[in-house]
Design a protein around this motif. Structure first.
Motif, PDB file in Angstrom:
ATOM      1  N   PRO A 169      -9.756   1.922   5.639  1.00 23.22           N
ATOM      2  CA  PRO A 169      -8.474   2.301   5.034  1.00 23.22           C
ATOM      3  C   PRO A 169      -8.426   1.959   3.551  1.00 23.22           C
ATOM      4  O   PRO A 169      -9.002   0.965   3.103  1.00 23.22           O
ATOM      5  CB  PRO A 169      -7.462   1.480   5.836  1.00 23.22           C
ATOM      6  CG  PRO A 169      -8.236   0.306   6.346  1.00 23.22           C
ATOM      7  CD  PRO A 169      -9.618   0.823   6.601  1.00 23.22           C
ATOM      8  N   ARG A 170      -7.698   2.808   2.800  1.00 15.37           N
ATOM      9  CA  ARG A 170      -7.602   2.638   1.353  1.00 15.37           C
ATOM     10  C   ARG A 170      -6.168   2.442   0.885  1.00 15.37           C
ATOM     11  O   ARG A 170      -5.942   1.840  -0.160  1.00 15.37           O
ATOM     12  CB  ARG A 170      -8.206   3.855   0.641  1.00 15.37           C
ATOM     13  CG  ARG A 170      -9.617   4.242   1.109  1.00 15.37           C
ATOM     14  CD  ARG A 170     -10.591   3.093   0.929  1.00 15.37           C
ATOM     15  NE  ARG A 170     -11.865   3.285   1.583  1.00 15.37           N
ATOM     16  CZ  ARG A 170     -12.970   3.708   0.975  1.00 15.37           C
ATOM     17  NH1 ARG A 170     -12.936   4.047  -0.290  1.00 15.37           N
ATOM     18  NH2 ARG A 170     -14.098   3.785   1.638  1.00 15.37           N
ATOM     19  N   GLY A 171      -5.190   2.997   1.592  1.00 21.29           N
ATOM     20  CA  GLY A 171      -3.803   2.883   1.160  1.00 21.29           C
ATOM     21  C   GLY A 171      -2.890   3.659   2.079  1.00 21.29           C
ATOM     22  O   GLY A 171      -3.296   4.106   3.155  1.00 21.29           O
ATOM     23  N   HIS A 200     -11.309   7.318   6.335  1.00 19.26           N
ATOM     24  CA  HIS A 200     -10.386   6.430   5.641  1.00 19.26           C
ATOM     25  C   HIS A 200      -9.158   6.079   6.482  1.00 19.26           C
ATOM     26  O   HIS A 200      -8.223   5.465   5.955  1.00 19.26           O
ATOM     27  CB  HIS A 200      -9.942   7.097   4.345  1.00 19.26           C
ATOM     28  CG  HIS A 200      -9.258   8.417   4.566  1.00 19.26           C
ATOM     29  ND1 HIS A 200      -9.771   9.396   5.389  1.00 19.26           N
ATOM     30  CD2 HIS A 200      -8.091   8.912   4.081  1.00 19.26           C
ATOM     31  CE1 HIS A 200      -8.951  10.426   5.391  1.00 19.26           C
ATOM     32  NE2 HIS A 200      -7.932  10.161   4.613  1.00 19.26           N
ATOM     33  N   GLU A 257     -16.661   6.677  -4.252  1.00 17.55           N
ATOM     34  CA  GLU A 257     -16.293   5.929  -3.051  1.00 17.55           C
ATOM     35  C   GLU A 257     -17.243   6.213  -1.880  1.00 17.55           C
ATOM     36  O   GLU A 257     -17.322   5.446  -0.930  1.00 17.55           O
ATOM     37  CB  GLU A 257     -14.854   6.262  -2.643  1.00 17.55           C
ATOM     38  CG  GLU A 257     -13.812   5.865  -3.666  1.00 17.55           C
ATOM     39  CD  GLU A 257     -13.738   4.368  -3.844  1.00 17.55           C
ATOM     40  OE1 GLU A 257     -13.767   3.638  -2.835  1.00 17.55           O
ATOM     41  OE2 GLU A 257     -13.684   3.923  -5.007  1.00 17.55           O
ATOM     42  N   PRO A 284       0.800  -1.227   0.000  1.00 17.20           N
ATOM     43  CA  PRO A 284       0.000   0.000   0.000  1.00 17.20           C
ATOM     44  C   PRO A 284       0.833   1.278   0.000  1.00 17.20           C
ATOM     45  O   PRO A 284       0.399   2.304  -0.512  1.00 17.20           O
ATOM     46  CB  PRO A 284      -0.830  -0.124   1.283  1.00 17.20           C
ATOM     47  CG  PRO A 284      -0.921  -1.585   1.543  1.00 17.20           C
ATOM     48  CD  PRO A 284       0.401  -2.146   1.083  1.00 17.20           C
ATOM     49  N   GLY A 326      -7.087   8.203   7.570  1.00 14.04           N
ATOM     50  CA  GLY A 326      -6.034   9.189   7.413  1.00 14.04           C
ATOM     51  C   GLY A 326      -5.653   9.740   8.769  1.00 14.04           C
ATOM     52  O   GLY A 326      -6.515   9.961   9.636  1.00 14.04           O
ATOM     53  N   PHE A 340      -7.987   8.714  -3.125  1.00 10.55           N
ATOM     54  CA  PHE A 340      -8.796   8.073  -2.091  1.00 10.55           C
ATOM     55  C   PHE A 340     -10.224   8.613  -2.006  1.00 10.55           C
ATOM     56  O   PHE A 340     -11.118   7.912  -1.530  1.00 10.55           O
ATOM     57  CB  PHE A 340      -8.131   8.230  -0.712  1.00 10.55           C
ATOM     58  CG  PHE A 340      -6.758   7.628  -0.618  1.00 10.55           C
ATOM     59  CD1 PHE A 340      -6.513   6.342  -1.056  1.00 10.55           C
ATOM     60  CD2 PHE A 340      -5.703   8.365  -0.088  1.00 10.55           C
ATOM     61  CE1 PHE A 340      -5.245   5.782  -0.976  1.00 10.55           C
ATOM     62  CE2 PHE A 340      -4.431   7.824  -0.004  1.00 10.55           C
ATOM     63  CZ  PHE A 340      -4.194   6.528  -0.450  1.00 10.55           C
ATOM     64  N   ASN A 341     -10.461   9.856  -2.411  1.00 11.65           N
ATOM     65  CA  ASN A 341     -11.765  10.470  -2.128  1.00 11.65           C
ATOM     66  C   ASN A 341     -12.599  10.721  -3.386  1.00 11.65           C
ATOM     67  O   ASN A 341     -13.327  11.711  -3.458  1.00 11.65           O
ATOM     68  CB  ASN A 341     -11.588  11.755  -1.311  1.00 11.65           C
ATOM     69  CG  ASN A 341     -11.037  12.919  -2.136  1.00 11.65           C
ATOM     70  OD1 ASN A 341     -10.565  12.722  -3.258  1.00 11.65           O
ATOM     71  ND2 ASN A 341     -11.100  14.116  -1.580  1.00 11.65           N
ATOM     72  N   LEU A 386     -13.256  11.107   3.437  1.00 12.38           N
ATOM     73  CA  LEU A 386     -12.252  10.247   2.823  1.00 12.38           C
ATOM     74  C   LEU A 386     -10.992  11.049   2.513  1.00 12.38           C
ATOM     75  O   LEU A 386     -10.211  10.708   1.631  1.00 12.38           O
ATOM     76  CB  LEU A 386     -12.800   9.586   1.554  1.00 12.38           C
ATOM     77  CG  LEU A 386     -13.929   8.569   1.800  1.00 12.38           C
ATOM     78  CD1 LEU A 386     -14.449   8.013   0.477  1.00 12.38           C
ATOM     79  CD2 LEU A 386     -13.468   7.444   2.708  1.00 12.38           C
ATOM     80  N   GLN A 427      -2.758   4.221   6.100  1.00 11.11           N
ATOM     81  CA  GLN A 427      -4.099   4.086   6.672  1.00 11.11           C
ATOM     82  C   GLN A 427      -4.338   2.708   7.292  1.00 11.11           C
ATOM     83  O   GLN A 427      -5.045   2.592   8.306  1.00 11.11           O
ATOM     84  CB  GLN A 427      -5.141   4.382   5.595  1.00 11.11           C
ATOM     85  CG  GLN A 427      -5.061   5.800   5.068  1.00 11.11           C
ATOM     86  CD  GLN A 427      -5.716   5.970   3.709  1.00 11.11           C
ATOM     87  OE1 GLN A 427      -6.526   5.148   3.288  1.00 11.11           O
ATOM     88  NE2 GLN A 427      -5.361   7.044   3.007  1.00 11.11           N
ATOM     89  N   PRO A 473     -11.363  -2.632   2.362  1.00  6.01           N
ATOM     90  CA  PRO A 473     -12.066  -2.273   1.131  1.00  6.01           C
ATOM     91  C   PRO A 473     -13.049  -3.329   0.642  1.00  6.01           C
ATOM     92  O   PRO A 473     -14.134  -2.997   0.146  1.00  6.01           O
ATOM     93  CB  PRO A 473     -10.918  -2.072   0.138  1.00  6.01           C
ATOM     94  CG  PRO A 473      -9.779  -1.601   0.981  1.00  6.01           C
ATOM     95  CD  PRO A 473      -9.908  -2.370   2.265  1.00  6.01           C
TER      96      PRO A 473
END
Length: 385
Positions: free
Chosen positions: A309-311, A289, A233, A76, A291, A228-229, A222, A314, A332
């Motif tokens: 979390p997305r990446g 997310h 999403e 990630p 962050g 990510f946003n 997000l 996170q 996810p």
């Protein structure tokens, strides 16, 4: 003292240092922020002088995904590491040297992902201090970045640092020890500091929010990074909250029009940006997310979390919050309206999440505020030998 602050052109990277920079400036130190044109207006709006240096984040990201280092793995953190080390650092370093020739800094204060800054400091023979933006960067990530920027160190005539220069003199740590008990290489040079919360308590909120009544309020974000946003999403998140019995406030970031979310449930209020310092005291839960900025701001107010979390960092941030008992986590592949509804219901009704968040709030409140950190920064990290 002349302090050069080097920050990556991303809101989540600049926001953590903004209160400290303002406090340093108010105490009489001469501060200059260096960042790409993308963020320069934001820095000026914070009342800080700025000199433009390096590429904007979207351009750097677009270049990063074309490089072999990006294709070499699927972690990630990889896209960020390639962007910061292989694209941003070499393109920013010449600008930094030109700025430093005019500004002649006594100290360099930089984000953990602004990897040109410690090279500049080492070449000038001045101290550099890293301000943390969240959890410590993963050792695997730091090792990769250190390897990728090593040629830049050699090119300026200084020996490469094994940690990419992140822990040369000091590290300002905004994360409560419950979430991050082991500071690793930064342990001996760390200084706790309260995490930043955007805005002021006295900021005025839209009337639609001020009119909210006795129902629970859930804040949804997000973050501000486009990867990510994206508007799509938000769909399953808002669908899961539509019949939750709560009022929902969602922000989409300065670059996105809230209308891009499409038709909204009747209980949802959407905006580009809102002052979290003013909004969070009204909130009962936060869905985000993971962050670091939003997560730590919520915990600064003792608010339990649902984290998706997305990446980047996170995933470890979400895991730490779940281990502390303050969060439900949806990966996810788990994000469906039904799962979101169940997770929000859990954090709103299960008192253990609120109790855990309140414990973290107490821990954060005991850390030095930016104003105090500004008074002690030079004594501890710069003047001592």
């Amino acid at each position: 003292m002349r302090i050069l602050i080097a920050t990556t052109p991303m809101e989540g990277v600049f926001a953590p240092v903004a209160p400290l920079a303002a406090a340093l400036q108010a105490s009489g130190d001469q501060v200059l922020v260096t960042t790409a044109p993308q963020l320069a207006r934001r820095v000026r709006a914070a009342g800080l002088p700025v000199a433009e240096a390096g590429p904007d984040a979207p351009d750097a990201a677009a270049e990063a995904v074309t490089l072999p280092e990006f294709a070499a793995g699927s972690q990630p953190w990889r896209i960020g590491a390639v962007m910061f080390a292989k694209v941003m650092a070499p393109r920013k370093l010449p600008d930094l040297f030109a700025i430093a020739e005019r500004f002649t800094p006594d100290l360099v204060l930089h984000a953990p992902v602004d990897l040109a800054a410690p090279i500049l400091a080492a070449r000038l023979g001045v101290p550099s201090i890293t301000y943390g933006t969240g959890l410590m960067l993963e050792p695997e990530l730091v090792t990769a970045m250190a390897e990728w920027v090593a040629p830049l160190w050699y090119s300026t005539g200084v020996e490469p640092d094994e940690y990419a220069g992140l822990y040369r003199r000091g590290y300002l740590d905004p994360v409560p020890a419950t979430l991050q008990p082991d500071l690793g290489a930064a342990a001996a040079i760390s200084q706790p500091i309260q995490p930043a919360v955007s805005g002021r308590v006295t900021d005025e909120l839209p009337e639609s929010i001020r009119r909210l009544g006795d129902r629970p309020v859930v804040y949804v974000s997000l973050g501000t990074v486009p990867i990510f946003n994206q508007p799509g999403e938000f769909g399953p998140l808002l669908a899961g909250l539509a019949d939750s019995g709560a009022d929902v406030v969602v922000t989409v970031g300065a670059e996105t029009d809230p209308s891009a979310l499409g038709p909204l449930p009747a209980n949802v209020i959407a905006a580009r940006w809102l002052s979290l310092a003013a909004l969070l005291p009204r909130c009962d839960a936060v869905l985000c997310h993971a962050g670091a900025g939003t997560t730590l701001a919520a915990l600064s107010h003792g608010i339990p979390l649902v984290l998706s979390p997305r990446g980047a960092d996170q995933f470890p941030t979400a895991a730490a919050c779940r281990a502390a008992g303050a969060a439900q986590v949806l990966t996810p592949d788990q994000v469906t309206p039904e799962a979101v509804h169940a997770a929000i219901d859990t954090v709103l009704t299960d008192k253990s999440h609120r109790i855990a968040a309140e414990r973290l709030r107490t821990e954060i409140a005991a850390r030095p505020a930016p104003e105090f950190a500004a008074r002690t920064l030079l004594d501890r990290f710069v003047l001592e030998t």
